[in-house]
Design a protein around this motif. Structure first.
Motif, PDB file in Angstrom:
ATOM      1  N   ASP A  93       0.873  -1.184   0.000  1.00 56.48           N
ATOM      2  CA  ASP A  93       0.000   0.000   0.000  1.00 56.48           C
ATOM      3  C   ASP A  93       0.906   1.228   0.000  1.00 56.48           C
ATOM      4  N   ASP A 126     -19.848   1.706  -9.311  1.00 59.34           N
ATOM      5  CA  ASP A 126     -19.329   0.892  -8.208  1.00 59.34           C
ATOM      6  C   ASP A 126     -20.381  -0.047  -7.594  1.00 59.34           C
ATOM      7  N   TYR A 167     -16.836 -13.762   0.755  1.00 62.43           N
ATOM      8  CA  TYR A 167     -15.460 -13.526   0.266  1.00 62.43           C
ATOM      9  C   TYR A 167     -14.634 -14.803   0.427  1.00 62.43           C
TER      10      TYR A 167
HETATM   11  N1  LIG Z   1     -16.653  -6.650  -3.408  1.00 61.45           N
HETATM   12  C1  LIG Z   1     -17.089  -5.734  -2.570  1.00 61.45           C
HETATM   13  O1  LIG Z   1     -18.024  -5.973  -1.813  1.00 61.45           O
HETATM   14  C2  LIG Z   1     -16.404  -4.405  -2.527  1.00 61.45           C
HETATM   15  C3  LIG Z   1     -16.657  -3.521  -1.470  1.00 61.45           C
HETATM   16  C4  LIG Z   1     -15.944  -2.324  -1.427  1.00 61.45           C
HETATM   17  C5  LIG Z   1     -15.027  -2.022  -2.428  1.00 61.45           C
HETATM   18  N2  LIG Z   1     -14.841  -2.882  -3.468  1.00 61.45           N
HETATM   19  C6  LIG Z   1     -13.895  -2.585  -4.548  1.00 61.45           C
HETATM   20  O2  LIG Z   1     -12.578  -2.772  -4.032  1.00 61.45           O
HETATM   21  C7  LIG Z   1     -11.686  -1.810  -4.573  1.00 61.45           C
HETATM   22  C8  LIG Z   1     -11.058  -1.034  -3.416  1.00 61.45           C
HETATM   23  O3  LIG Z   1     -12.081  -0.367  -2.689  1.00 61.45           O
HETATM   24  P1  LIG Z   1     -11.855   0.123  -1.171  1.00 61.45           P
HETATM   25  O4  LIG Z   1     -13.169   0.649  -0.716  1.00 61.45           O
HETATM   26  O5  LIG Z   1     -11.177  -0.927  -0.398  1.00 61.45           O
HETATM   27  O6  LIG Z   1     -10.863   1.351  -1.425  1.00 61.45           O
HETATM   28  P2  LIG Z   1      -9.974   2.127  -0.359  1.00 61.45           P
HETATM   29  O7  LIG Z   1      -9.770   3.487  -0.914  1.00 61.45           O
HETATM   30  O8  LIG Z   1     -10.543   1.963   1.003  1.00 61.45           O
HETATM   31  O9  LIG Z   1      -8.585   1.319  -0.403  1.00 61.45           O
HETATM   32  C9  LIG Z   1      -7.683   1.368  -1.481  1.00 61.45           C
HETATM   33  C10 LIG Z   1      -6.262   1.256  -0.943  1.00 61.45           C
HETATM   34  O10 LIG Z   1      -5.346   1.250  -2.051  1.00 61.45           O
HETATM   35  C11 LIG Z   1      -4.196   2.014  -1.695  1.00 61.45           C
HETATM   36  N3  LIG Z   1      -3.501   2.448  -2.905  1.00 61.45           N
HETATM   37  C12 LIG Z   1      -3.861   3.428  -3.782  1.00 61.45           C
HETATM   38  N4  LIG Z   1      -2.996   3.481  -4.814  1.00 61.45           N
HETATM   39  C13 LIG Z   1      -2.075   2.505  -4.585  1.00 61.45           C
HETATM   40  C14 LIG Z   1      -0.943   2.052  -5.309  1.00 61.45           C
HETATM   41  N5  LIG Z   1      -0.575   2.618  -6.465  1.00 61.45           N
HETATM   42  N6  LIG Z   1      -0.215   1.023  -4.782  1.00 61.45           N
HETATM   43  C15 LIG Z   1      -0.575   0.444  -3.613  1.00 61.45           C
HETATM   44  N7  LIG Z   1      -1.642   0.849  -2.878  1.00 61.45           N
HETATM   45  C16 LIG Z   1      -2.383   1.853  -3.369  1.00 61.45           C
HETATM   46  C17 LIG Z   1      -4.754   3.158  -0.872  1.00 61.45           C
HETATM   47  O11 LIG Z   1      -3.746   3.763  -0.075  1.00 61.45           O
HETATM   48  C18 LIG Z   1      -5.853   2.458  -0.060  1.00 61.45           C
HETATM   49  O12 LIG Z   1      -5.372   1.988   1.176  1.00 61.45           O
HETATM   50  C19 LIG Z   1     -12.533  -0.951  -5.523  1.00 61.45           C
HETATM   51  O13 LIG Z   1     -12.413  -1.422  -6.843  1.00 61.45           O
HETATM   52  C20 LIG Z   1     -13.943  -1.142  -5.021  1.00 61.45           C
HETATM   53  O14 LIG Z   1     -14.918  -0.980  -6.024  1.00 61.45           O
HETATM   54  C21 LIG Z   1     -15.493  -4.068  -3.519  1.00 61.45           C
END
Ligand SMILES: NC(=O)c1ccc[n+]([C@@H]2O[C@H](COP(=O)([O-])OP(=O)(O)OC[C@H]3O[C@@H](n4cnc5c(N)ncnc54)[C@H](O)[C@@H]3O)[C@@H](O)[C@H]2O)c1
Length: 336
Positions: free
Chosen positions: A33, A174, A287
């Motif tokens: 991250d 999303d 999951y």
């Molecule tokens: N399946 C589900 O139920 C569900 C639920 C929520 C989110 N999602 C999906 O999961 C993905 C992430 O969502 P989230 O809510 O966890 O996002 P988030 O913003 O909470 O987390 C993303 C993380 O990625 C990190 N990051 C950003 N750029 C980076 C890079 N270049 N290298 C390494 N780390 C990096 C950020 O610092 C952050 O900690 C999205 O595509 C979202 O649509 C799916």
């Protein structure tokens, strides 16, 4: 033993880390991250190595499988990177923001020969799996109309990208992707879409209602919203009224989807001349089920038949058409 790395240690990564704990044959070995404090904390909590740079993780960590839990607009770039290092990938939904980026990604996956799956977790979710069984066994008959809904308050856990029109695109992308994908799984190829939506101060269509016609003749309306007022729990709803039966599923989590422990869910089935069936559903960790299935594909060396790549592309095409329909007010055909 499958050695797993996660890229992105935000909201959904925790569901993945917990799901790894439930597998006998898998262990989380590394996380990457860009936010050092967030990544370090996550690594300490789950007992794995931390990397600030994802490529360093791919080069140096003991990792065979990577879970991509990054902001959506970064999925393509990092799937490509994992493919270059020969890692199998489970990538969060929506797979990418555009049709072109999805096509490019799927080509790279094919060329690299890795096993790749999009985390369309609803396909593994109690309630939805039962609905699919009921439909496929003929219990519902021909469906007159289905309604699939997913509503929550505006997300505010610091992920600004989600409410940026090109990086996450809000609810219309999303959230909607879950139901459009489930309906595609249920009813087959999409014929046309029409979307009525409202745009809020973020510039995203954050409350969308899409009418979807399928080549099979089935019809559905799907709703996705980030417009609920404070206190409204993350809610999923599905109803299908068929010639033989009506099914209704309700799920309410806590404040957001991360709060599944506080959830309630119920499935009701009504059939002609039969007593209604009302069941509280035990929520198996979807999951964990998703990961277990993905790892079985890795072991078999087979692409995931339950979440096929061509359907991933079709769903992104449908989401793109839904966004265009919200912009233009037109009914759009996906078959021409
Ligand atoms: N399946 C589900 O139920 C569900 C639920 C929520 C989110 N999602 C999906 O999961 C993905 C992430 O969502 P989230 O809510 O966890 O996002 P988030 O913003 O909470 O987390 C993303 C993380 O990625 C990190 N990051 C950003 N750029 C980076 C890079 N270049 N290298 C390494 N780390 C990096 C950020 O610092 C952050 O900690 C999205 O595509 C979202 O649509 C799916």
């Amino acid at each position: 033993m499958h050695k797993i790395g996660i890229i992105g240690a935000g909201l959904i990564s925790r569901s993945h880390a917990e799901s790894i704990r439930t597998q006998n044959g898998a262990v989380l070995t590394a996380v990457a991250d860009i936010r050092e404090e967030v990544g370090q904390r996550f690594a300490e909590e789950y007992g794995c190595a931390y990397f600030q740079d994802a490529e360093e993780m791919l080069k140096h960590a003991d990792v065979e499988v990577v879970i991509i839990a990054l902001p959506t607009f970064l999925h393509g770039k990092y799937v490509e990177l994992c493919a270059r290092y020969g890692k199998h990938v489970l990538c969060e939904k929506p797979v990418e923001m555009t049709v072109e980026a999805t096509e490019r990604m799927l080509e790279q996956v094919k060329d690299a020969g890795i096993i790749f799956m999009v985390g369309q977790v609803v396909r593994f979710w109690s309630g939805y799996t039962e609905i699919k069984e009921l439909y496929e066994s003929g219990e519902l008959g021909q469906v007159h109309m289905a309604f699939a809904s997913r509503c929550s308050t505006l997300p505010d856990w610091g992920n600004e990208w989600l409410l940026h029109p090109e990086k996450g695109a809000g609810a219309i992308c999303d959230m909607h992707v879950h139901d459009v994908d489930f309906l595609r799984d249920l009813f087959g190829e999409i014929d046309s879409v029409y979307c009525l939506a409202s745009k809020d101060h973020t510039g995203c269509w954050n409350h969308a209602m899409s009418s979807i016609s399928f080549k099979s003749g089935e019809k559905a309306v799907a709703e996705a919203a980030f417009t609920m007022s404070d206190g409204y729990p993350f809610t999923m709803f599905f109803k299908a009224a068929g010639t033989k039966g009506t099914v209704e599923f309700t799920y309410k989590a806590g404040y957001n989807i991360g709060e599944r422990d506080a959830s309630t869910s119920e499935l009701r089935l009504y059939r002609q001349n039969r007593q209604p069936v009302i069941r509280k559903l035990e929520q198996h960790d979807p999951y964990a089920r998703q990961l277990q299935y993905f790892l079985s594909c890795v072991e078999a060396g087979e692409q995931p038949a339950r979440v096929p790549h061509h359907e991933n592309l079709e769903v992104i095409k449908a989401i793109a058409a839904i966004r265009e329909s919200a912009d233009t007010g037109k009914i759009l055909s996906l078959t021409s």
